[in-house]
Design a protein around this motif. Structure first.
Motif, PDB file in Angstrom:
ATOM      1  N   LEU A   1     102.699   1.062  66.300  1.00 48.19           N
ATOM      2  CA  LEU A   1     102.967   0.358  67.552  1.00 48.19           C
ATOM      3  C   LEU A   1     102.155  -0.927  67.636  1.00 48.19           C
TER       4      LEU A   1
ATOM      5  N   LEU B   1     109.173   9.549  74.251  1.00 48.34           N
ATOM      6  CA  LEU B   1     110.570   9.235  73.942  1.00 48.34           C
ATOM      7  C   LEU B   1     110.973   9.661  72.531  1.00 48.34           C
ATOM      8  N   ALA B   2     110.019  10.041  71.724  1.00 42.16           N
ATOM      9  CA  ALA B   2     110.265  10.259  70.295  1.00 42.16           C
ATOM     10  C   ALA B   2     110.736  11.676  69.978  1.00 42.16           C
ATOM     11  N   ASP B   3     111.563  12.208  70.821  1.00 40.58           N
ATOM     12  CA  ASP B   3     112.137  13.533  70.584  1.00 40.58           C
ATOM     13  C   ASP B   3     113.536  13.547  71.179  1.00 40.58           C
TER      14      ASP B   3
ATOM     15  N   TYR C   1     112.363   4.874  68.582  1.00 38.26           N
ATOM     16  CA  TYR C   1     111.198   5.321  69.343  1.00 38.26           C
ATOM     17  C   TYR C   1     110.264   6.185  68.514  1.00 38.26           C
ATOM     18  N   LYS C   2     110.792   6.886  67.523  1.00 37.14           N
ATOM     19  CA  LYS C   2     109.911   7.606  66.602  1.00 37.14           C
ATOM     20  C   LYS C   2     109.034   6.612  65.844  1.00 37.14           C
TER      21      LYS C   2
ATOM     22  N   LEU D   1     101.574   3.885  74.040  1.00 36.65           N
ATOM     23  CA  LEU D   1     101.692   4.863  72.955  1.00 36.65           C
ATOM     24  C   LEU D   1     102.140   6.220  73.489  1.00 36.65           C
TER      25      LEU D   1
ATOM     26  N   ALA E   1     106.104   5.616  67.923  1.00 36.54           N
ATOM     27  CA  ALA E   1     105.265   6.705  68.425  1.00 36.54           C
ATOM     28  C   ALA E   1     104.044   6.965  67.560  1.00 36.54           C
TER      29      ALA E   1
ATOM     30  N   TYR F   1     105.858   6.076  74.400  1.00 35.11           N
ATOM     31  CA  TYR F   1     106.795   6.133  73.282  1.00 35.11           C
ATOM     32  C   TYR F   1     106.741   7.468  72.550  1.00 35.11           C
ATOM     33  N   LYS F   2     105.594   8.124  72.567  1.00 29.87           N
ATOM     34  CA  LYS F   2     105.554   9.476  72.011  1.00 29.87           C
ATOM     35  C   LYS F   2     106.449  10.402  72.831  1.00 29.87           C
TER      36      LYS F   2
ATOM     37  N   LEU G   1     116.644   7.042  68.947  1.00 26.49           N
ATOM     38  CA  LEU G   1     115.631   8.053  68.628  1.00 26.49           C
ATOM     39  C   LEU G   1     114.783   7.614  67.450  1.00 26.49           C
TER      40      LEU G   1
END
Lengths: 114, 114
Positions: free
Chosen positions: B17, A11-13, B8-9, A5, B12, A8-9, B5
């Motif tokens: 997940l 990567l979430a930008d 992955y959002k 988690l 997140a 992936y957080k 993007l």
DNA sequence: AATGAATATATGATTATTCGCATATTTAGC
DNA sequence: GCTAAATATGCGAATAATCATATATTCATT
């Protein structure tokens, strides 16, 4: 011991994802190289890289006035593979950044393999 | 044509997940199965699944009173591999959920391979 | 030690996400 | 057609993430 988690957080930008993928491809990049590649302000790049460093996804190395960031050697294999696959399969997402990328040390810009 | 993007959002968030990984493992799951597996409220699960459906990551199939969610057939190969690798390499993250998972249809709970 | 370039961080404001609760919709069984 | 179970959605409140600006730090050069 990197929680999926948290990974992936991270990567979430947009800024962090592009930075990570460029670093995955180029081995290591410094803040000012990413500033020009992504066309973003210095504090913004620095802040996001610090976040990735605190999450143990990146490591940093100071070389004179520059601080180079690279993938953390302790990054789990699965995370490494995720980055590699994302990079290879999403060239168009990264192309504009790679085009604007110029390396301060004069070393050549790595091209995506295949 | 799934932007990395956006993908992955979508990963997140803890609820999304875990739901995605469980669905990757079990082929398909309905809302009430995920409610008990994750111990979360119905609107919360439903809302997150809707988000994944709108992102074209999941598809849904109604069967009587139940709506089963599964990975979208048009999900890019790289995204599929990311999910598979994440699943295989992070069993401990998912174990508590899988333990609480009971399938309404009586079919057996799939075990992680290897 | 003074200056400039590269990087880091503090802070308050803004924006985006998530949540709980109430309610609507759909379907099965009677 | 009525009721109950499963699912979906609307909405305001709460939370989290991001941003721009200003300032601090570090190092090379002089």
């Amino acid at each position: 011991m990197l929680n999926p988690l948290l990974f992936y957080k991270a990567l979430a930008d947009d800024t962090r994802l592009k930075s990570l993928l460029l670093i995955t491809e180029q081995q290591e990049l410094c803040v000012c190289e990413l500033m020009t590649a992504l066309d973003q302000s210095q504090p913004k790049i620095s802040r996001h890289l610090a976040q990735l460093r605190k999450a143990n996804i990146l490591q940093d190395r100071r070389s004179g006035q520059w601080v180079f960031y690279s993938l953390h050697p302790a990054l789990p294999a699965w995370a490494n593979q995720v980055l590699q696959q994302t990079l290879l399969a999403n060239q168009s997402y990264l192309a504009p950044c790679r085009q604007q990328l110029t390396l301060v040390s004069g070393r050549p810009v790595e091209q995506a393999c295949c």
